[in-house]
Design a protein around this motif. Sequence first.
Motif: not given
Length: 155
Positions: A40, A87, A90-93
């Motif tokens: 990451k 990003a 948790y899949g949020f942008f």
Amino acid sequence: MTSVNPNIDDKVLQYESFINDVLKKDLQKVLEQRDGVYEKMAQYLQLKNTIKCIQEADSKELKTDVDLGCNFYVQAHVPDASKIFVAVGYGFFVELTLSEALAFIEKKTSQLTEYSEVLTKDAAKIKANIRMVLEGLRELQGLKDLPETRRREVF
């Protein structure tokens, strides 16, 4: 003399199974987590470098190749590269300006660095526990060589 040897052998087997079933698996899990954190961090560093290149180019438009997966690329045209989606987990942008994105990246890499240091310390503790159990095994195996009367004093 043979009544004590099975007890020592049982303890040796218990220690060996504890090392293999618990400690080594824990160590592997922690090291895999740390490797994921490093990946990451590398992605954020790559994003940081890309943002700096966009800022240096001082162009609103951007042409780029986008990886669709399995090394399939498609050309993309971005008419306004002044804002990007980042990003955040948790899949949020979140849509950020380039300077906001750089600030976010700095904060995120700092957090990831701290977490990687915690994981490194955890791995060191597990390695120390493995060494300690191995030392206990050596001591137990050394007890086999003691006379039977001395072994009874130990147990």
